[in-house]
Motif scaffolding. Structure first.
Motif, PDB file in Angstrom:
ATOM      1  N   ASP A  30     -12.909   6.082 -22.210  1.00 37.10           N
ATOM      2  CA  ASP A  30     -12.856   7.221 -21.407  1.00 37.10           C
ATOM      3  C   ASP A  30     -14.082   7.804 -21.110  1.00 37.10           C
ATOM      4  OD1 ASP A  30      -9.920   6.853 -21.200  1.00 37.10           O
ATOM      5  OD2 ASP A  30      -9.573   8.027 -22.831  1.00 37.10           O
ATOM      6  N   CYS A  31     -15.254   7.252 -21.411  1.00 37.76           N
ATOM      7  CA  CYS A  31     -16.451   8.006 -21.306  1.00 37.76           C
ATOM      8  C   CYS A  31     -16.773   9.097 -22.361  1.00 37.76           C
ATOM      9  CB  CYS A  31     -16.802   8.374 -19.866  1.00 37.76           C
ATOM     10  SG  CYS A  31     -16.729   6.937 -18.844  1.00 37.76           S
TER      11      CYS A  31
ATOM     12  N   GLU B  88     -18.335   4.777 -13.714  1.00 35.96           N
ATOM     13  CA  GLU B  88     -18.205   5.397 -14.889  1.00 35.96           C
ATOM     14  C   GLU B  88     -18.386   6.885 -14.593  1.00 35.96           C
ATOM     15  OE1 GLU B  88     -17.753   4.030 -17.937  1.00 35.96           O
ATOM     16  OE2 GLU B  88     -16.745   2.440 -16.777  1.00 35.96           O
TER      17      GLU B  88
ATOM     18  N   ALA C 229     -17.364   8.720 -12.040  1.00 33.14           N
ATOM     19  CA  ALA C 229     -16.177   9.184 -11.617  1.00 33.14           C
ATOM     20  C   ALA C 229     -15.197   9.298 -12.887  1.00 33.14           C
ATOM     21  CB  ALA C 229     -15.527   8.224 -10.475  1.00 33.14           C
ATOM     22  N   LYS C 230     -15.140   8.224 -13.415  1.00 30.54           N
ATOM     23  CA  LYS C 230     -14.200   7.961 -14.497  1.00 30.54           C
ATOM     24  C   LYS C 230     -14.316   9.346 -15.656  1.00 30.54           C
ATOM     25  CE  LYS C 230     -14.340   4.625 -17.352  1.00 30.54           C
ATOM     26  NZ  LYS C 230     -14.249   3.395 -18.178  1.00 30.54           N
TER      27      LYS C 230
ATOM     28  N   ALA D  22     -15.834  12.141 -14.977  1.00 28.61           N
ATOM     29  CA  ALA D  22     -15.459  13.525 -14.469  1.00 28.61           C
ATOM     30  C   ALA D  22     -14.059  13.523 -14.473  1.00 28.61           C
ATOM     31  CB  ALA D  22     -15.715  13.568 -13.152  1.00 28.61           C
ATOM     32  N   ILE D  23     -13.134  12.563 -14.134  1.00 32.13           N
ATOM     33  CA  ILE D  23     -11.770  12.846 -14.423  1.00 32.13           C
ATOM     34  C   ILE D  23     -11.187  12.919 -15.877  1.00 32.13           C
ATOM     35  CG2 ILE D  23      -9.559  11.453 -14.199  1.00 32.13           C
ATOM     36  CD1 ILE D  23     -10.678   9.937 -11.602  1.00 32.13           C
ATOM     37  N   ASN D  24     -11.784  12.123 -16.606  1.00 37.87           N
ATOM     38  CA  ASN D  24     -11.478  12.476 -18.106  1.00 37.87           C
ATOM     39  C   ASN D  24     -12.106  13.884 -18.799  1.00 37.87           C
ATOM     40  OD1 ASN D  24      -9.789  10.252 -18.488  1.00 37.87           O
ATOM     41  ND2 ASN D  24     -11.763   9.057 -18.500  1.00 37.87           N
TER      42      ASN D  24
ATOM     43  N   TRP E 206     -12.164  16.520 -16.984  1.00 38.96           N
ATOM     44  CA  TRP E 206     -11.014  17.366 -16.197  1.00 38.96           C
ATOM     45  C   TRP E 206      -9.842  17.514 -16.858  1.00 38.96           C
ATOM     46  CZ3 TRP E 206     -10.804  21.659 -13.626  1.00 38.96           C
ATOM     47  CH2 TRP E 206      -9.866  22.148 -13.011  1.00 38.96           C
ATOM     48  N   GLU E 207      -9.598  16.290 -17.297  1.00 42.54           N
ATOM     49  CA  GLU E 207      -8.143  16.356 -17.991  1.00 42.54           C
ATOM     50  C   GLU E 207      -8.400  16.831 -19.399  1.00 42.54           C
ATOM     51  OE1 GLU E 207      -4.972  14.982 -17.489  1.00 42.54           O
ATOM     52  OE2 GLU E 207      -5.801  14.652 -15.486  1.00 42.54           O
ATOM     53  N   TYR E 208      -9.368  16.578 -20.131  1.00 43.06           N
ATOM     54  CA  TYR E 208      -9.709  17.316 -21.434  1.00 43.06           C
ATOM     55  C   TYR E 208      -9.681  18.791 -21.267  1.00 43.06           C
ATOM     56  CZ  TYR E 208     -12.194  18.712 -25.424  1.00 43.06           C
ATOM     57  OH  TYR E 208     -12.533  19.185 -26.842  1.00 43.06           O
TER      58      TYR E 208
END
Length: 159
Positions: free
Chosen positions: A108-109, A136, A138-139, A141-143, A145-147
């Motif tokens: 999840d980076c 990576e 983009a991934k 950033a998404i993770n 944001w989810e966090y």
């Protein structure tokens, strides 16, 4: 990274010009393997100072850094390689780094520090390419944001 490009190209290219400013820092065995590539011409202590062409790359301008002599080499393509050593000294404590200095991340980076994410060539992810680093990023950033959403930090304030 430059030597990897040379080895990859050696199966296809009729000429390869390896132009580099400083001494090669690759493992000695890889530098030794260069001698087996007959179509390779090396230019240590030189710098590409121009890339020229109309619709396509046609030649590069090269300057000898010691003598300041300038010359041009006809080419059909240019690969710019800047090395593989990430600059991570500033973050090594408390972030976990691998043996080459890359920031260790999970799928999840995320680093070993909750809420801290990393992406791109500075991480432990293999194959340092722009498209991979972009994906990576983009991934990550998404993770991230989810966090933030899960922690209550990522809520959008009412207008």
């Amino acid at each position: 990274s430059a030597l990897k490009a040379v080895f990859d190209l050696s199966s296809y290219a009729s000429e390869i010009h390896l132009i580099y400013v400083a001494q090669l820092t690759a493992e000695a065995i890889l530098v030794e393997r260069l001698k087996a590539i007959s179509q390779l011409k090396q230019y240590p202590g030189h710098q590409v100072t121009a890339i020229m062409g109309n619709q396509f790359v046609e030649k590069v301008g090269v300057t000898d850094l010691q003598s300041k002599n300038y010359f041009e080499i006809p080419v059909q393509g240019v690969f710019i390689e800047v090395g593989l050593d990430p600059i991570t000294e500033f973050i090594k404590d408390p972030v976990h780094l691998n043996k080459t200095g890359g920031i260790e991340v999970d799928s999840d980076c995320q680093t070993n520090i909750p809420g801290m994410f990393a992406a791109g060539d500075v991480t432990s992810i293999p194959e340092k390419q722009i498209i991979i680093a972009s994906g990576e990023g983009a991934k990550a950033a998404i993770n991230a944001w989810e966090y933030l959403l899960q922690s209550g930090e990522g809520e959008i304030a009412p207008q």
